[in-house]
Enzyme design. Structure first.
Site, PDB file in Angstrom:
ATOM      1  N   SER A  37      -3.122   1.814  11.462  1.00 16.27           N
ATOM      2  CA  SER A  37      -4.384   1.124  11.173  1.00 16.27           C
ATOM      3  C   SER A  37      -4.838   0.286  12.355  1.00 16.27           C
ATOM      4  O   SER A  37      -4.084  -0.540  12.853  1.00 16.27           O
ATOM      5  CB  SER A  37      -4.216   0.150  10.001  1.00 16.27           C
ATOM      6  OG  SER A  37      -3.927   0.825   8.832  1.00 16.27           O
ATOM      7  N   HIS A  68      -9.017   4.595   9.788  1.00 15.44           N
ATOM      8  CA  HIS A  68      -8.266   5.777  10.238  1.00 15.44           C
ATOM      9  C   HIS A  68      -9.276   6.902  10.481  1.00 15.44           C
ATOM     10  O   HIS A  68      -9.951   7.337   9.565  1.00 15.44           O
ATOM     11  CB  HIS A  68      -7.268   6.244   9.168  1.00 15.44           C
ATOM     12  CG  HIS A  68      -6.082   5.338   9.000  1.00 15.44           C
ATOM     13  ND1 HIS A  68      -4.838   5.649   9.458  1.00 15.44           N
ATOM     14  CD2 HIS A  68      -5.967   4.132   8.428  1.00 15.44           C
ATOM     15  CE1 HIS A  68      -3.998   4.671   9.175  1.00 15.44           C
ATOM     16  NE2 HIS A  68      -4.667   3.733   8.542  1.00 15.44           N
ATOM     17  N   HIS A  90      -0.779   8.520   3.606  1.00 21.39           N
ATOM     18  CA  HIS A  90       0.091   7.543   2.936  1.00 21.39           C
ATOM     19  C   HIS A  90       0.357   7.970   1.499  1.00 21.39           C
ATOM     20  O   HIS A  90      -0.475   8.630   0.870  1.00 21.39           O
ATOM     21  CB  HIS A  90      -0.590   6.173   2.893  1.00 21.39           C
ATOM     22  CG  HIS A  90      -1.066   5.672   4.221  1.00 21.39           C
ATOM     23  ND1 HIS A  90      -2.262   6.067   4.776  1.00 21.39           N
ATOM     24  CD2 HIS A  90      -0.497   4.806   5.101  1.00 21.39           C
ATOM     25  CE1 HIS A  90      -2.409   5.471   5.947  1.00 21.39           C
ATOM     26  NE2 HIS A  90      -1.362   4.706   6.170  1.00 21.39           N
ATOM     27  N   TYR A  92       0.130   6.078  -1.026  1.00 24.61           N
ATOM     28  CA  TYR A  92      -0.847   5.473  -1.946  1.00 24.61           C
ATOM     29  C   TYR A  92      -2.160   6.249  -2.030  1.00 24.61           C
ATOM     30  O   TYR A  92      -2.960   6.007  -2.918  1.00 24.61           O
ATOM     31  CB  TYR A  92      -1.112   4.004  -1.590  1.00 24.61           C
ATOM     32  CG  TYR A  92      -1.699   3.764  -0.224  1.00 24.61           C
ATOM     33  CD1 TYR A  92      -3.038   4.037   0.051  1.00 24.61           C
ATOM     34  CD2 TYR A  92      -0.918   3.268   0.810  1.00 24.61           C
ATOM     35  CE1 TYR A  92      -3.576   3.821   1.309  1.00 24.61           C
ATOM     36  CE2 TYR A  92      -1.440   3.044   2.066  1.00 24.61           C
ATOM     37  CZ  TYR A  92      -2.771   3.326   2.305  1.00 24.61           C
ATOM     38  OH  TYR A  92      -3.290   3.122   3.557  1.00 24.61           O
ATOM     39  N   GLU A  93      -2.377   7.189  -1.090  1.00 27.41           N
ATOM     40  CA  GLU A  93      -3.578   8.032  -1.186  1.00 27.41           C
ATOM     41  C   GLU A  93      -3.400   9.118  -2.243  1.00 27.41           C
ATOM     42  O   GLU A  93      -4.349   9.815  -2.580  1.00 27.41           O
ATOM     43  CB  GLU A  93      -3.887   8.664   0.172  1.00 27.41           C
ATOM     44  CG  GLU A  93      -4.320   7.647   1.213  1.00 27.41           C
ATOM     45  CD  GLU A  93      -4.478   8.263   2.593  1.00 27.41           C
ATOM     46  OE1 GLU A  93      -5.552   8.798   2.885  1.00 27.41           O
ATOM     47  OE2 GLU A  93      -3.508   8.217   3.372  1.00 27.41           O
ATOM     48  N   ALA A 120       0.692  -0.945  11.261  1.00 29.08           N
ATOM     49  CA  ALA A 120       0.398  -2.355  11.019  1.00 29.08           C
ATOM     50  C   ALA A 120       1.370  -2.801   9.932  1.00 29.08           C
ATOM     51  O   ALA A 120       1.620  -2.057   8.983  1.00 29.08           O
ATOM     52  CB  ALA A 120      -1.036  -2.498  10.536  1.00 29.08           C
ATOM     53  N   MET A 223       3.471   0.364   4.684  1.00 33.35           N
ATOM     54  CA  MET A 223       3.298   1.462   3.726  1.00 33.35           C
ATOM     55  C   MET A 223       3.342   2.837   4.401  1.00 33.35           C
ATOM     56  O   MET A 223       2.776   3.802   3.881  1.00 33.35           O
ATOM     57  CB  MET A 223       1.944   1.292   3.007  1.00 33.35           C
ATOM     58  CG  MET A 223       1.773  -0.053   2.341  1.00 33.35           C
ATOM     59  SD  MET A 223       0.110  -0.292   1.713  1.00 33.35           S
ATOM     60  CE  MET A 223       0.151  -2.051   1.288  1.00 33.35           C
ATOM     61  N   SER A 224       4.002   2.923   5.553  1.00 30.66           N
ATOM     62  CA  SER A 224       3.974   4.209   6.276  1.00 30.66           C
ATOM     63  C   SER A 224       5.237   4.403   7.103  1.00 30.66           C
ATOM     64  O   SER A 224       6.246   3.727   6.904  1.00 30.66           O
ATOM     65  CB  SER A 224       2.750   4.230   7.207  1.00 30.66           C
ATOM     66  OG  SER A 224       2.909   3.301   8.247  1.00 30.66           O
ATOM     67  N   ASN A 247      -0.192  -9.673   9.810  1.00 27.58           N
ATOM     68  CA  ASN A 247      -0.290 -10.812   8.879  1.00 27.58           C
ATOM     69  C   ASN A 247       1.120 -11.266   8.546  1.00 27.58           C
ATOM     70  O   ASN A 247       2.068 -10.488   8.681  1.00 27.58           O
ATOM     71  CB  ASN A 247      -1.034 -10.388   7.596  1.00 27.58           C
ATOM     72  CG  ASN A 247      -0.377  -9.217   6.904  1.00 27.58           C
ATOM     73  OD1 ASN A 247      -0.426  -8.088   7.374  1.00 27.58           O
ATOM     74  ND2 ASN A 247       0.289  -9.490   5.805  1.00 27.58           N
ATOM     75  N   HIS A 261      -6.880  -6.278   4.066  1.00 24.99           N
ATOM     76  CA  HIS A 261      -6.958  -5.156   5.012  1.00 24.99           C
ATOM     77  C   HIS A 261      -7.815  -5.503   6.238  1.00 24.99           C
ATOM     78  O   HIS A 261      -7.567  -5.011   7.336  1.00 24.99           O
ATOM     79  CB  HIS A 261      -7.515  -3.922   4.286  1.00 24.99           C
ATOM     80  CG  HIS A 261      -7.410  -2.648   5.079  1.00 24.99           C
ATOM     81  ND1 HIS A 261      -6.219  -2.176   5.596  1.00 24.99           N
ATOM     82  CD2 HIS A 261      -8.351  -1.746   5.467  1.00 24.99           C
ATOM     83  CE1 HIS A 261      -6.444  -1.048   6.245  1.00 24.99           C
ATOM     84  NE2 HIS A 261      -7.730  -0.777   6.191  1.00 24.99           N
TER      85      HIS A 261
HETATM   86  N1  HPA Z   1       2.319  -5.454   3.415  1.00 25.43           N
HETATM   87  C1  HPA Z   1       2.330  -4.115   3.376  1.00 25.43           C
HETATM   88  N2  HPA Z   1       1.684  -3.371   4.265  1.00 25.43           N
HETATM   89  C2  HPA Z   1       1.034  -3.982   5.242  1.00 25.43           C
HETATM   90  C3  HPA Z   1       0.993  -5.384   5.352  1.00 25.43           C
HETATM   91  C4  HPA Z   1       1.679  -6.164   4.373  1.00 25.43           C
HETATM   92  O1  HPA Z   1       1.683  -7.406   4.389  1.00 25.43           O
HETATM   93  N3  HPA Z   1       0.263  -5.676   6.451  1.00 25.43           N
HETATM   94  C5  HPA Z   1      -0.132  -4.507   7.005  1.00 25.43           C
HETATM   95  N4  HPA Z   1       0.334  -3.479   6.270  1.00 25.43           N
END
Ligand code: HPA
Length: 293
Positions: A37, A68, A90, A92-93, A120, A223-224, A247, A261
């Protein structure tokens, strides 16, 4: 579960896709790069580009996530032939996990020897700051604990063995090369090395989940990447991966912070030039390592 051969992403489908792509591009890639991302800028570095949209590639999944691009970019990086995924897939998609890793197997069948993955991630390690870059030295595969591993189902020996080793998933030599490159570039202040934990998403973690993951040994959560790493190691490619900490995971009930996001994408943009420099320096120094493949 359906056999992979009947669902459009088994060996034959991957081979057909790889052959189709090789007919489009003149480059014969040795390095495959997956951009996370906000990190699609990595692909812009490539010279003599040939761009193919995912929507035009036979059997390929389509990227549905904002940030993306959904393009495969062939080209050279200081003379080294590369292919770059701008946009990945991913859990989650809603894709079956075997579909998520299909592009990695296509890399293999195009001749790729080294896979570089970026993502990310949220920082769980309390010493990490937003904008830190973490070289991934190991992972926790949470979906795998409940049987959601990309190698579940019939094993095709043409890709690799039924029970592949994962204690050497991340090439120590490439980690070392990246550390050296980072030091030379003056990035030591924000360069880290740690353990990445994958979750299914798409909801971000609760406070209790972040605390648990940190206690289990994870430094960053996302998540990847892990599914792709497993597939790449299964078929004998060497792997290097890094996380951009976009973050801080919320670990404290008094905190007012909330993961979102947009913050993830903004941090990606801010740090991306340095990340691109680090990865491109690493790429020029990669040599095939037959011990690891
Ligand atoms: N959690 C999960 N996936 C993420 C995060 C997070 O804090 N930041 C970027 N992708």
């Amino acid at each position: 579960m359906f056999p992979e051969s009947s669902t459009g992403y088994g060996y034959e489908a991957c081979k057909a896709t790889a052959d189709w792509l090789l007919a489009q591009a003149s480059v014969r890639p040795l390095v495959g790069i997956v951009c996370g991302s906000g990190l699609g800028g990595l692909a812009d570095m490539l010279k003599d580009q040939k761009v193919v949209r995912y929507s035009d590639i036979p059997n390929f999944p389509q990227s549905t996530v904002h940030g993306h691009a959904g393009r495969l970019v062939f080209g050279t990086l200081k003379g080294k032939p590369c292919v770059c995924m701008q946009g990945r897939f991913h859990l989650y998609e809603g894709y079956p996990i075997q579909k998520i890793i299909m592009p990695i197997r296509v890399f293999k069948l195009m001749g790729v020897e080294t896979v570089i993955l970026t993502n990310a991630a949220g920082g769980l390690n309390q010493d990490y700051k937003v904008g830190d870059v973490m070289i991934i030295k190991d992972h926790l595969n949470m979906p795998g604990f409940s049987g959601n591993n990309p190698l579940c189902g019939p094993n095709d020996e043409r890709f690799g063995t039924r029970f592949p080793c994962m204690s050497d998933a991340y090439s120590r030599r490439l980690c070392q090369l990246a550390q050296e490159a980072g030091t030379e570039l003056g990035y030591s202040d924000f360069l880290r090395e740690g353990v990445y934990c994958v979750l299914g998403g798409p909801s971000f973690e609760t406070i209790a989940e972040c605390r648990m993951l940190n206690r289990l040994g994870a430094d960053a959560v996302g998540m990847s990447t892990v599914h792709e790493v497993i597939a790449a190691r299964h078929c004998g490619m060497q792997v290097f991966a890094l996380s951009l900490i976009t973050n801080k995971a919320v670990m404290d009930y008094d905190s007012e912070e909330k993961a979102n996001h947009e913050e993830v994408l903004q941090t990606g943009e801010q740090r991306s030039q340095q990340l691109v420099k680090l990865v491109s320096t690493l790429v020029t120094r990669i040599t095939p390592n037959n011990d690891e493949c």
